[in-house]
Scaffold this motif. Structure first.
Motif, mmCIF file in Angstrom:
data_model
loop_
_atom_site.group_PDB
_atom_site.id
_atom_site.type_symbol
_atom_site.label_atom_id
_atom_site.label_comp_id
_atom_site.label_asym_id
_atom_site.label_seq_id
_atom_site.Cartn_x
_atom_site.Cartn_y
_atom_site.Cartn_z
ATOM 1 N N UNK A 1 1.207 -1.277 0.293
ATOM 2 C CA UNK A 1 -0.316 -0.193 -0.427
ATOM 3 C C UNK A 1 0.855 1.041 0.691
ATOM 4 N N UNK A 2 2.356 1.128 0.503
ATOM 5 C CA UNK A 2 2.883 2.240 0.571
ATOM 6 C C UNK A 2 3.529 2.017 1.172
ATOM 7 N N UNK A 3 4.708 3.103 1.551
ATOM 8 C CA UNK A 3 5.342 3.516 3.333
ATOM 9 C C UNK A 3 5.229 2.743 3.541
ATOM 10 N N UNK A 4 5.605 1.490 3.217
ATOM 11 C CA UNK A 4 5.842 -0.001 4.089
ATOM 12 C C UNK A 4 4.856 -0.548 4.467
ATOM 13 N N UNK A 5 3.775 -0.111 4.514
ATOM 14 C CA UNK A 5 2.236 -0.650 4.819
ATOM 15 C C UNK A 5 2.273 -2.031 2.973
ATOM 16 N N UNK A 6 1.315 -3.149 4.146
ATOM 17 C CA UNK A 6 0.700 -4.094 3.121
ATOM 18 C C UNK A 6 -0.657 -4.787 3.915
ATOM 19 N N UNK A 7 -1.303 -4.929 2.982
ATOM 20 C CA UNK A 7 -2.626 -5.447 3.155
ATOM 21 C C UNK A 7 -3.094 -6.675 2.853
ATOM 22 N N UNK A 8 -3.467 -7.645 3.722
ATOM 23 C CA UNK A 8 -3.395 -8.799 3.335
ATOM 24 C C UNK A 8 -4.645 -9.220 2.050
ATOM 25 N N UNK A 9 -4.583 -9.649 0.989
ATOM 26 C CA UNK A 9 -5.606 -9.555 -0.295
ATOM 27 C C UNK A 9 -6.033 -11.397 -0.588
ATOM 28 N N UNK A 10 -5.421 -11.915 0.202
ATOM 29 C CA UNK A 10 -6.380 -13.699 -0.472
ATOM 30 C C UNK A 10 -7.776 -14.007 0.272
ATOM 31 N N UNK A 11 -7.763 -15.300 -0.176
ATOM 32 C CA UNK A 11 -8.876 -15.589 0.692
ATOM 33 C C UNK A 11 -8.274 -16.515 1.829
ATOM 34 N N UNK A 12 -8.636 -15.368 3.517
ATOM 35 C CA UNK A 12 -8.236 -16.489 4.258
ATOM 36 C C UNK A 12 -7.910 -17.728 4.673
ATOM 37 N N UNK A 13 -9.420 -18.647 4.125
ATOM 38 C CA UNK A 13 -9.383 -19.785 4.807
ATOM 39 C C UNK A 13 -9.201 -19.954 6.242
ATOM 40 N N UNK A 14 -10.000 -21.449 5.838
ATOM 41 C CA UNK A 14 -9.991 -21.704 7.849
ATOM 42 C C UNK A 14 -7.997 -22.134 8.625
ATOM 43 N N UNK A 15 -7.432 -21.357 8.073
ATOM 44 C CA UNK A 15 -6.393 -21.451 8.807
ATOM 45 C C UNK A 15 -6.432 -22.807 9.575
ATOM 46 N N UNK A 16 -5.002 -22.924 10.271
ATOM 47 C CA UNK A 16 -4.437 -24.221 10.971
ATOM 48 C C UNK A 16 -4.746 -23.647 12.721
ATOM 49 N N UNK A 17 -4.828 -24.330 13.466
ATOM 50 C CA UNK A 17 -4.902 -24.485 15.095
ATOM 51 C C UNK A 17 -4.195 -24.952 16.329
ATOM 52 N N UNK A 18 -3.080 -23.944 16.451
ATOM 53 C CA UNK A 18 -2.270 -24.253 17.343
ATOM 54 C C UNK A 18 -2.202 -24.432 18.943
ATOM 55 N N UNK A 19 -2.602 -25.168 19.605
ATOM 56 C CA UNK A 19 -2.738 -25.519 20.872
ATOM 57 C C UNK A 19 -1.107 -25.714 21.748
ATOM 58 N N UNK A 20 -1.070 -24.562 22.669
ATOM 59 C CA UNK A 20 0.049 -25.270 23.819
ATOM 60 C C UNK A 20 -0.371 -25.053 24.730
ATOM 61 N N UNK A 21 0.144 -26.480 25.314
ATOM 62 C CA UNK A 21 -0.277 -26.757 26.345
ATOM 63 C C UNK A 21 0.823 -26.151 28.051
ATOM 64 N N UNK A 22 0.540 -25.644 29.229
ATOM 65 C CA UNK A 22 1.546 -25.677 29.854
ATOM 66 C C UNK A 22 1.955 -26.723 30.702
#
Length: 121
Positions: free
Chosen positions: A100-121
Motif C-alpha cells: 500500500x506504499x510507505x512500508x504498509x501491506x494489506x492481505x488480499x487473499x482468501x483467508x481460509x480456515x487456518x490451522x489451530x495451534x494449542x500449547x499446553x502449560x
C-alpha cells in the motif's frame, strides 16, 4: 488467491511446530507473504512476513522463536515455531500481501480456515 494452512496441533510448552501454507491462484514467487494468528475474541495479528526477495520481519512476540521461510518451487510458505508458549495458542493463517506504499501491506487473499495451534502449560 487461495491459501491452505496446515501443521497445527497440540504441543507442550517449550515444544516446536512447523506450519505450512500452500498458495494458489497467483504467481507465488512475486508475492510478499505473511503468517497471522487470531486468539479467541481478539483481532487477527501479523506474526511474520517474508518478501519476494527473502527479507523477513517479525512481531516482537515472535522474534527469536519463529522463523518464516518460503519454497517458491512448491508455492509454499512455512513458519517454524520453537519454544512455544501457552500464549501462542491461536488459529494461524497465511496470506499474500499487497503493498500500500510507505512500508504498509494489506492481505488480499482468501483467508481460509487456518490451522489451530494449542500449547499446553
Amino acid at each position: 488467491v487461495q491459501l491452505q494452512a496446515s501443521g497445527g496441533g497440540l504441543v507442550q510448552a517449550g515444544g516446536s511446530l512447523r506450519l505450512s501454507c500452500v498458495v494458489s491462484g497467483t504467481i507465488f514467487s512475486v508475492n510478499t507473504l505473511a503468517w497471522y494468528r487470531q486468539h479467541p475474541g481478539r483481532q487477527r495479528e501479523q506474526v511474520a512476513l517474508i518478501t519476494n526477495r527473502g527479507g523477513t520481519d517479525y512481531a516482537d512476540s515472535a522474534k527469536g522463536r519463529f522463523t518464516i521461510s518460503r519454497d517458491n518451487a512448491k508455492s509454499t510458505v512455512y513458519l517454524q515455531m520453537n519454544d512455544l508458549k501457552p500464549e501462542d495458542t491461536a488459529v494461524y493463517y497465511c496470506n499474500a500481501l499487497q503493498s500500500m506504499g510507505g512500508g504498509n501491506w494489506h492481505p488480499y487473499g482468501e483467508w481460509g480456515q487456518g490451522t489451530l495451534v494449542t500449547v499446553s502449560s
